[in-house]
Design a protein around this motif. Structure first.
Motif, PDB file in Angstrom:
ATOM      1  N   LEU A  44      65.161  38.252  60.291  1.00 14.04           N
ATOM      2  CA  LEU A  44      64.003  36.759  60.110  1.00 14.04           C
ATOM      3  C   LEU A  44      62.888  37.632  60.631  1.00 14.04           C
ATOM      4  CD1 LEU A  44      62.848  34.674  59.089  1.00 14.04           C
ATOM      5  CD2 LEU A  44      62.460  33.631  61.940  1.00 14.04           C
ATOM      6  N   ALA A  45      62.292  38.291  59.902  1.00 13.11           N
ATOM      7  CA  ALA A  45      60.766  38.673  59.475  1.00 13.11           C
ATOM      8  C   ALA A  45      59.464  37.049  59.308  1.00 13.11           C
ATOM      9  CB  ALA A  45      60.052  39.434  58.864  1.00 13.11           C
ATOM     10  N   VAL A  46      58.069  37.194  60.475  1.00 10.64           N
ATOM     11  CA  VAL A  46      57.218  36.535  60.046  1.00 10.64           C
ATOM     12  C   VAL A  46      55.870  37.171  60.063  1.00 10.64           C
ATOM     13  CG1 VAL A  46      55.532  34.468  61.057  1.00 10.64           C
ATOM     14  CG2 VAL A  46      58.785  34.288  60.693  1.00 10.64           C
ATOM     15  N   SER A 103      64.878  42.364  53.944  1.00 11.18           N
ATOM     16  CA  SER A 103      64.768  42.157  52.383  1.00 11.18           C
ATOM     17  C   SER A 103      63.864  40.819  52.160  1.00 11.18           C
ATOM     18  CB  SER A 103      66.266  42.076  52.004  1.00 11.18           C
ATOM     19  OG  SER A 103      67.131  41.016  52.721  1.00 11.18           O
ATOM     20  N   GLU A 104      63.798  40.499  52.967  1.00  6.92           N
ATOM     21  CA  GLU A 104      62.896  38.747  52.980  1.00  6.92           C
ATOM     22  C   GLU A 104      62.072  38.711  53.612  1.00  6.92           C
ATOM     23  OE1 GLU A 104      65.907  35.964  52.067  1.00  6.92           O
ATOM     24  OE2 GLU A 104      66.389  36.041  54.287  1.00  6.92           O
ATOM     25  N   ALA A 105      60.641  37.947  53.649  1.00  9.09           N
ATOM     26  CA  ALA A 105      60.174  37.606  55.317  1.00  9.09           C
ATOM     27  C   ALA A 105      59.377  36.174  54.693  1.00  9.09           C
ATOM     28  CB  ALA A 105      59.194  38.559  55.577  1.00  9.09           C
ATOM     29  N   ILE A 106      58.809  34.853  55.689  1.00  8.59           N
ATOM     30  CA  ILE A 106      58.076  34.601  55.631  1.00  8.59           C
ATOM     31  C   ILE A 106      56.713  34.527  55.836  1.00  8.59           C
ATOM     32  CG2 ILE A 106      57.596  32.078  56.735  1.00  8.59           C
ATOM     33  CD1 ILE A 106      60.693  31.863  57.443  1.00  8.59           C
ATOM     34  N   VAL A 107      55.875  34.134  55.092  1.00 14.68           N
ATOM     35  CA  VAL A 107      54.332  34.364  55.171  1.00 14.68           C
ATOM     36  C   VAL A 107      53.606  33.208  55.663  1.00 14.68           C
ATOM     37  CG1 VAL A 107      52.543  35.203  53.859  1.00 14.68           C
ATOM     38  CG2 VAL A 107      54.432  36.215  53.179  1.00 14.68           C
ATOM     39  N   VAL A 108      53.112  32.838  56.650  1.00 15.80           N
ATOM     40  CA  VAL A 108      52.335  31.526  57.317  1.00 15.80           C
ATOM     41  C   VAL A 108      51.065  31.702  57.087  1.00 15.80           C
ATOM     42  CG1 VAL A 108      52.178  30.494  59.171  1.00 15.80           C
ATOM     43  CG2 VAL A 108      54.605  31.634  59.117  1.00 15.80           C
ATOM     44  N   GLU A 130      55.431  40.695  46.374  1.00 15.34           N
ATOM     45  CA  GLU A 130      56.509  41.044  46.090  1.00 15.34           C
ATOM     46  C   GLU A 130      56.788  42.468  45.154  1.00 15.34           C
ATOM     47  OE1 GLU A 130      58.668  36.319  46.487  1.00 15.34           O
ATOM     48  OE2 GLU A 130      56.877  36.914  45.013  1.00 15.34           O
ATOM     49  N   ASP A 131      56.031  42.306  44.815  1.00 20.31           N
ATOM     50  CA  ASP A 131      56.435  43.046  42.994  1.00 20.31           C
ATOM     51  C   ASP A 131      55.829  44.816  43.610  1.00 20.31           C
ATOM     52  OD1 ASP A 131      56.221  41.162  41.674  1.00 20.31           O
ATOM     53  OD2 ASP A 131      54.056  41.046  40.508  1.00 20.31           O
ATOM     54  N   ALA A 132      55.449  45.116  44.529  1.00 23.32           N
ATOM     55  CA  ALA A 132      55.217  46.389  44.719  1.00 23.32           C
ATOM     56  C   ALA A 132      56.565  46.908  45.527  1.00 23.32           C
ATOM     57  CB  ALA A 132      53.628  46.631  46.384  1.00 23.32           C
ATOM     58  N   THR A 133      56.608  45.687  46.706  1.00 22.42           N
ATOM     59  CA  THR A 133      57.810  46.114  47.835  1.00 22.42           C
ATOM     60  C   THR A 133      59.238  45.161  47.459  1.00 22.42           C
ATOM     61  OG1 THR A 133      57.407  44.179  48.804  1.00 22.42           O
ATOM     62  CG2 THR A 133      56.210  45.858  49.406  1.00 22.42           C
ATOM     63  N   GLY A 134      59.439  44.654  46.720  1.00 23.50           N
ATOM     64  CA  GLY A 134      60.550  44.057  46.843  1.00 23.50           C
ATOM     65  C   GLY A 134      61.341  43.157  47.489  1.00 23.50           C
ATOM     66  N   VAL A 135      60.718  43.129  48.455  1.00 22.97           N
ATOM     67  CA  VAL A 135      61.267  41.904  49.291  1.00 22.97           C
ATOM     68  C   VAL A 135      60.871  40.552  49.319  1.00 22.97           C
ATOM     69  CG1 VAL A 135      60.144  40.698  51.547  1.00 22.97           C
ATOM     70  CG2 VAL A 135      60.703  43.911  50.765  1.00 22.97           C
ATOM     71  N   ARG A 136      61.540  39.968  48.833  1.00 17.36           N
ATOM     72  CA  ARG A 136      61.628  38.056  48.975  1.00 17.36           C
ATOM     73  C   ARG A 136      60.764  37.568  49.817  1.00 17.36           C
ATOM     74  NH1 ARG A 136      66.251  33.966  49.153  1.00 17.36           N
ATOM     75  NH2 ARG A 136      64.782  31.606  48.180  1.00 17.36           N
ATOM     76  N   LEU A 137      59.767  36.733  49.563  1.00 13.78           N
ATOM     77  CA  LEU A 137      58.422  35.827  50.777  1.00 13.78           C
ATOM     78  C   LEU A 137      58.609  34.497  50.459  1.00 13.78           C
ATOM     79  CD1 LEU A 137      55.558  38.590  49.855  1.00 13.78           C
ATOM     80  CD2 LEU A 137      57.428  38.841  52.051  1.00 13.78           C
ATOM     81  N   SER A 138      58.503  33.969  51.106  1.00 16.15           N
ATOM     82  CA  SER A 138      58.390  32.613  51.159  1.00 16.15           C
ATOM     83  C   SER A 138      57.500  31.738  51.728  1.00 16.15           C
ATOM     84  CB  SER A 138      59.586  31.658  51.731  1.00 16.15           C
ATOM     85  OG  SER A 138      61.040  31.928  51.289  1.00 16.15           O
ATOM     86  N   ILE A 139      56.177  31.144  51.548  1.00 15.45           N
ATOM     87  CA  ILE A 139      55.274  31.006  51.542  1.00 15.45           C
ATOM     88  C   ILE A 139      55.481  30.044  52.543  1.00 15.45           C
ATOM     89  CG2 ILE A 139      52.716  30.013  51.081  1.00 15.45           C
ATOM     90  CD1 ILE A 139      53.186  31.727  48.490  1.00 15.45           C
TER      91      ILE A 139
END
Length: 271
Positions: A44-46, A103-108, A130-139
């Motif tokens: 997990l990445a935050v 490959s994914e992260a949560i933005v707080v 997301e566009d710049a990195t291809g990482v899927r982000l959830s807010i």
């Protein structure tokens, strides 16, 4: 660790140093139960996303909060990012996560109102990252307004009337949400509470104090509903004068717990 503690004490004072140290030391035993580990969340990445400020105390406090969160979980990567004024931007922070294999992260969103930054700037920054990195982000949901933070204010303030002092917004929905929080707080305290603003809206803190003290005949306290130190918290404290005023909320245990609950809720939505 010693050098970091000495630097924190010089900049913020012994109280903030002790609060941060206690949070770091006392939370290790329960960290695995609070934030999911690799097996649950895939490393997990935050990202703690703050507004940013020209005042270095604000960005320093944001990074201190990120360090506390990182210290609470050995298997979660926590980084900070800023919308304005400070580095890294969200795109740069997420690029660093991508290089580390995420490959994914949560933005707080580290904001205490549901105003323009949360509704517009944060989603725009997330799309760009997301566009710049291809990482899927959830807010995740922003930190406020949330009633759990009122407990931190009440620990500092004496009983009686109080001003709920915010950074300020002109957003009607955000203002209504703050009014609801003030009503909740008034019920909890058994005393009148008025919302005031350090910028953008009326009443300002000084005016709210006059209204409250004239109507109650009592000296009012000031609950600074702000996360990080800086220009606007200083303005709130100056308006309070000799009255009791609370400190920014970033080092409070309620803030830490709230961030963790926001991450957990975002994970459930993404599942």
């Amino acid at each position: 660790g010693t050098l970091a503690g000495m630097a924190m004490q010089r900049r913020y004072g012994r109280g903030v140093k002790l609060t941060t140290s206690l949070l770091l030391m006392g939370s290790a035993t329960c960290a695995m139960a609070v934030l999911p580990g690799t097996a649950q969340a895939g490393a997990l990445a935050v990202v703690l996303l703050a507004h940013g400020s020209p005042d270095p105390r604000s960005s320093d406090a944001t990074r201190a909060l990120g360090a506390v969160l990182q210290g609470r979980s050995f298997e979660t990567t926590v980084v900070v990012a800023f919308l304005q004024h400070n580095a890294p931007t969200l795109s740069d922070a997420v690029a660093g996560l991508a290089r580390a294999g995420h490959s994914e992260a949560i933005v707080v969103p580290a904001f205490l109102s549901l105003a323009f930054h949360v509704r517009e700037d944060v989603p725009a920054a997330v799309r760009a990252a997301e566009d710049a990195t291809g990482v899927r982000l959830s807010i995740a949901d922003p930190l406020g307004p949330d009633g759990s933070l009122l407990e931190a204010l009440d620990r500092t303030l004496p009983p009686g009337p109080a001003v709920l002092a915010t950074a300020g917004t002109t957003d009607p929905d955000a203002l209504r949400a703050l009014d609801r929080m003030a009503s909740t707080w008034a019920d909890q305290r058994g005393a009148p509470v008025i919302v005031a603003h350090a910028s953008q809206s009326e009443p300002d803190v000084a005016h709210a104090l006059r209204l409250l003290e004239e109507s109650t005949g009592q000296e009012a306290a000031v609950g600074a509903f702000v996360l990080f130190p800086g220009v606007l918290p200083d303005r709130i404290a100056a308006a309070a004068g000799a009255r009791v005023v609370s400190s920014p909320l970033y080092a409070e245990v309620e803030t830490i717990t709230l961030i963790e609950s926001r991450v957990a809720a975002a994970l459930r939505r993404a599942a």
